[in-house]
Design an enzyme around this catalytic site. Structure first.
Site, mmCIF file in Angstrom:
data_model
loop_
_atom_site.group_PDB
_atom_site.id
_atom_site.type_symbol
_atom_site.label_atom_id
_atom_site.label_comp_id
_atom_site.label_asym_id
_atom_site.label_seq_id
_atom_site.Cartn_x
_atom_site.Cartn_y
_atom_site.Cartn_z
ATOM 1 C CD GLU A 21 43.789 -91.699 -41.454
ATOM 2 O OE1 GLU A 21 43.185 -91.261 -40.467
ATOM 3 O OE2 GLU A 21 44.755 -91.122 -41.992
ATOM 4 C CE LYS A 152 48.770 -84.753 -40.192
ATOM 5 N NZ LYS A 152 48.593 -86.024 -39.581
HETATM 6 N N1 PSU Z 1 46.376 -87.412 -42.970
HETATM 7 C C1 PSU Z 1 45.402 -86.656 -43.511
HETATM 8 N N2 PSU Z 1 44.451 -86.174 -42.688
HETATM 9 C C2 PSU Z 1 44.406 -86.511 -41.348
HETATM 10 C C3 PSU Z 1 45.418 -87.335 -40.805
HETATM 11 C C4 PSU Z 1 46.380 -87.745 -41.670
HETATM 12 O O1 PSU Z 1 45.413 -86.424 -44.725
HETATM 13 O O2 PSU Z 1 43.483 -86.080 -40.660
HETATM 14 C C5 PSU Z 1 45.365 -87.799 -39.370
HETATM 15 C C6 PSU Z 1 45.944 -89.206 -39.326
HETATM 16 O O3 PSU Z 1 44.962 -90.061 -38.782
HETATM 17 C C7 PSU Z 1 47.155 -89.087 -38.452
HETATM 18 C C8 PSU Z 1 46.726 -88.014 -37.514
HETATM 19 O O4 PSU Z 1 47.481 -90.282 -37.807
HETATM 20 O O5 PSU Z 1 46.115 -87.078 -38.406
HETATM 21 C C9 PSU Z 1 47.889 -87.467 -36.728
HETATM 22 O O6 PSU Z 1 47.423 -86.838 -35.582
HETATM 23 P P1 PSU Z 1 48.451 -86.541 -34.387
HETATM 24 O O7 PSU Z 1 49.450 -85.597 -34.973
HETATM 25 O O8 PSU Z 1 47.605 -85.891 -33.311
HETATM 26 O O9 PSU Z 1 49.010 -87.851 -33.962
#
Ligand code: PSU
Ligand code: MN
Length: 294
Positions: A21, A152
């Site tokens: 990603e 996370k």
């Molecule tokens: N994991 C990490 N760092 C990140 C993310 C995940 O170590 O920046 C990102 C991923 O791309 C994940 C996103 O899909 O954060 C989630 O964002 P949201 O909660 O707005 O969907």
């Protein structure tokens, strides 16, 4: 959608490919650490014998497998947006550049024919004010292997696990019985299944596909030298309160919380983040190889 020639050739000849990603590059880590990390993840996948395909939106084009120059450009582009499912079409139509989240990378990788994807931590449920990542819905309807170190640490883990189960996402603890918690290797929450090797993970994914199950197989890989769970929770609590006070929400919430806990921890969470990303890229490559060899 443009595929890197190396990636399309690998797919045509049934070689192992791992999608990566790019929101972690554009919004997850500070510059210049982000570019270093992006290069390292690709190198890790190659060393393990698979072809990396970092996915991003570049000037309105979906690119699957960035070139070295494109990787550098997206890492240095401070105006790059964050592409989830609900803004992907608009970003493409408007010619914008963006990092792709777990949700949009899962969607695009599957469309490109890639079976395995490595990330750091997946999005999930933030309880107050309520916010749920599109990652969860996308994982429920796309049959791909996603390797992560758990949801996370900024999330409500119990609620996120509950949603994953309701949505029918296959949860595979990698050599663990408990949900890994991103920066920490473990949490109090038990998992429904456990695998001991890349081959076992590949077999569980193949069985799910053979049955026609629509969702992803989420391989949960605990970080090797993680941070203390309770300590991380304290940083997260403080960062969450600050976000509420400042009125930060929507797609800005996750990047804000990650940056704040990095500051509060004196950089310890970034260091952990780098390590787990690399470990996940390696395991994803091993699973991709196992899938080609079965
Ligand atoms: N994991 C990490 N760092 C990140 C993310 C995940 O170590 O920046 C990102 C991923 O791309 C994940 C996103 O899909 O954060 C989630 O964002 P949201 O909660 O707005 O969907
Ligand atoms: Mn959200």
């Amino acid at each position: 959608m443009r595929l890197h020639p190396e990636v399309s050739q690998a797919l045509q000849t049934h070689r192992a490919v791992v999608a990566l990603e790019s929101t972690v590059i554009t919004h997850g880590l500070p510059r210049p650490l982000n570019l270093e990390l992006a290069r390292k993840l690709e190198a890790t996948v190659r060393e393990a014998g698979a072809i990396p395909a970092t996915i991003a939106i570049l000037k309105g084009q979906v690119v699957v497998g960035l070139t070295a120059e494109e990787l550098e450009a997206i890492a240095n582009d401070e105006s790059a947006d964050k592409a989830s499912l609900w803004n992907l079409g608009a970003l493409v139509a408007q010619g914008k550049s963006a990092g792709t989240t777990v949700a949009s990378t899962t969607f695009l990788a599957h469309r490109a024919g890639i079976q395995v994807f490595a990330t750091g931590g997946i999005g999930g449920v933030h309880p107050h004010p309520y916010d749920e990542s599109a990652d969860l819905l996308e994982l429920s309807r796309t049959p791909i292997v996603v390797v992560s170190a758990g949801p996370k640490s900024i999330l409500d883990l119990a609620a996120t696990l509950e949603r994953l189960e309701s949505l029918g996402v296959a949860l595979l603890g990698y050599k663990t019985n408990h949900l890994p918690a991103f920066h920490s290797p473990s949490s109090p929450y038990p998992l429904p299944a456990r695998v001991e090797s890349p081959l076992e993970a590949a077999r569980a994914y193949k069985a799910a596909r053979a049955l026609g199950l629509p969702g992803a197989s989420l391989v949960l890989n605990p970080i090797s030298k993680g941070l203390d769970f309770a300590q991380v929770q304290r940083w997260v609590e403080q960062a969450t309160q600050e976000a509420a006070r400042l009125g930060i929400g929507g797609k800005a919430l996750t990047p804000f919380l990650l940056r704040r806990i990095s500051e509060l921890s004196g950089g310890q969470t970034d260091e952990a983040n780098l390590r787990l990303l690399e470990e996940n890229a390696r395991l994803a490559a091993q699973i991709a190889l196992a899938l080609t060899q079965e």
